[in-house]
Scaffold this active site. Structure first.
Site, PDB file in Angstrom:
ATOM      1  N   LYS A  61       0.839  -1.213   0.000  1.00 38.55           N
ATOM      2  CA  LYS A  61       0.000   0.000   0.000  1.00 38.55           C
ATOM      3  C   LYS A  61       0.868   1.256   0.000  1.00 38.55           C
ATOM      4  CE  LYS A  61      -3.800  -2.464   2.152  1.00 38.55           C
ATOM      5  NZ  LYS A  61      -4.482  -2.926   3.358  1.00 38.55           N
ATOM      6  N   GLN A 105      -4.319  -1.090   9.452  1.00 34.64           N
ATOM      7  CA  GLN A 105      -4.282  -2.464   8.946  1.00 34.64           C
ATOM      8  C   GLN A 105      -4.899  -3.427   9.969  1.00 34.64           C
ATOM      9  OE1 GLN A 105      -3.172  -3.363   5.805  1.00 34.64           O
ATOM     10  NE2 GLN A 105      -3.956  -5.394   6.287  1.00 34.64           N
ATOM     11  N   ASP A 128     -10.918   2.864   4.254  1.00 31.12           N
ATOM     12  CA  ASP A 128     -11.254   1.437   4.259  1.00 31.12           C
ATOM     13  C   ASP A 128     -12.770   1.250   4.224  1.00 31.12           C
ATOM     14  OD1 ASP A 128      -9.714  -0.786   4.023  1.00 31.12           O
ATOM     15  OD2 ASP A 128      -9.301  -1.042   6.170  1.00 31.12           O
TER      16      ASP A 128
END
Ligand code: NDP
Length: 303
Positions: A61, A105, A128
């Site tokens: 990422k 994450q 997200d």
């Protein structure tokens, strides 16, 4: 003759190629925003602990964000970091005008309450798409930030099939991260959607009746060739590492060779949905930056 002895009938949906082109288009948009508007979209990625798979995902990422010209912050915290310290970092990132997207994450270490952490992220920076405000926007049919993997699946489906209106779709899996938001996106695209899960009866027959079959289950090669309607489009979200001989290999939730002999189009694993997830994280960050600046959202960042 069994299915495997026939040549694959299906067109292979090249998610890796699509994702590379998408990242390039996003990089062009970022360059234009920087020069024309003085706006530099910024993404902060937060990793707590040293789970090897999470480190690989975070590394990818950060790398792709930098390559596409985003401002990219990489925050690494020790596995024993207290929840309060993580929440304090999120508050700082929420307040930082240079940061438009925050990605924590998952999974987090067990001593940290995942839902409290997600709830602490400013919904406008929740790239997200997991904050209840964004989940609620999606359920209400309003435009918010959508989880990256479902967003990527929709882009691949539109590219493969064009207009999705009226198509019969089944999504196997109902997680908040993949199955549920993808079912809502398919519904918003005027598909007729069935959500299947571990308690669904006669799953093979249900799948065999649908034009679009999405597997987001986490069970290696569960979906067999005879679950697939001839000519159907199969999207395999699964990423499972399984032993094969001396080594381990990545396989999806679909038995690829069998399904490819029956389907009209199918995503491979790896090289299908996976690369789209990272590209869509960048798309969401660009969208968040444009919305914050009161600018129109570019078409690349829309499902
Ligand atoms: P979850 O474990 O959160 O959800 C799995 C879902 O599958 C649940 O809804 C579960 O049903 C359902 N399920 C489990 N067993 C069966 C069964 N035998 N029959 C029917 N349904 C079943 O997984 P995620 O949604 O997070 O991930 C799914 C897969 O996608 C995983 O392989 C994961 O690694 C992969 N993934 C890939 C990404 C990518 O970038 N390509 C990103 C995210 C995930 P129930 O609710 O009833 O328990």
């Amino acid at each position: 003759m069994n299915d495997l002895s026939r040549a694959p009938a299906a067109r292979i949906i090249d998610g890796a190629g699509f994702a590379a082109r998408l990242r390039q288009r996003l990089a062009d948009r970022v360059a234009a925003l920087k020069s024309a508007q003085g706006l530099h979209p910024g993404l902060a990625v937060v990793l707590v602990g040293d789970d090897p798979a999470s480190r690989v995902y975070v590394g990818s990422k950060v790398k792709h964000a930098r390559e596409a010209g985003f401002l990219s912050q990489d925050h690494r915290l020790a596995a024993a970091t207290p929840e309060g310290e993580l929440l304090a970092l999120i508050r700082r990132l929420n307040a930082d005008p240079a940061i438009h997207g925050i990605l924590v994450q998952l999974p987090l270490p067990k001593h940290i309450d995942q839902s409290r952490v997600i709830a602490a992220i400013d919904p406008a920076k929740d790239v997200d798409g997991l904050h209840v405000v964004n989940a609620g926007m999606l359920a209400a049919g309003r435009d918010g930030l959508v989880p990256c993997t479902p967003l990527g699946c929709m882009m691949l489906l539109r590219d493969a099939l064009g207009d999705l209106r009226g198509r019969e779709a089944v999504v196997v899996g109902r997680s908040a991260l993949v199955g549920k938001p993808l079912a809502l996106l398919l519904l918003a695209a005027d598909c007729t959607v069935t959500i299947a899960h571990s308690k669904t009866r006669d799953l093979p027959a249900l799948c065999r009746s649908k034009d679009i079959l999405v597997a987001a289950v986490g069970r290696p090669e569960m979906v067999r060739g005879d679950w697939v309607k001839p000519g159907a489009t199969v999207i395999d979200v699964g990423i499972n590492r399984v032993p094969r001989g001396e080594k381990s290999v990545l396989v999806g939730d679909v038995a690829f060779a069998e399904a490819a002999a029956v389907a009209g189009a199918i995503t491979p694993v790896p090289g299908g949905v996976g690369p789209m997830t990272v590209a869509c994280l960048l798309a969401n960050t660009l969208k968040a930056a444009c919305l914050r600046a009161g600018l129109p959202v570019p078409p690349e960042a829309v499902a």
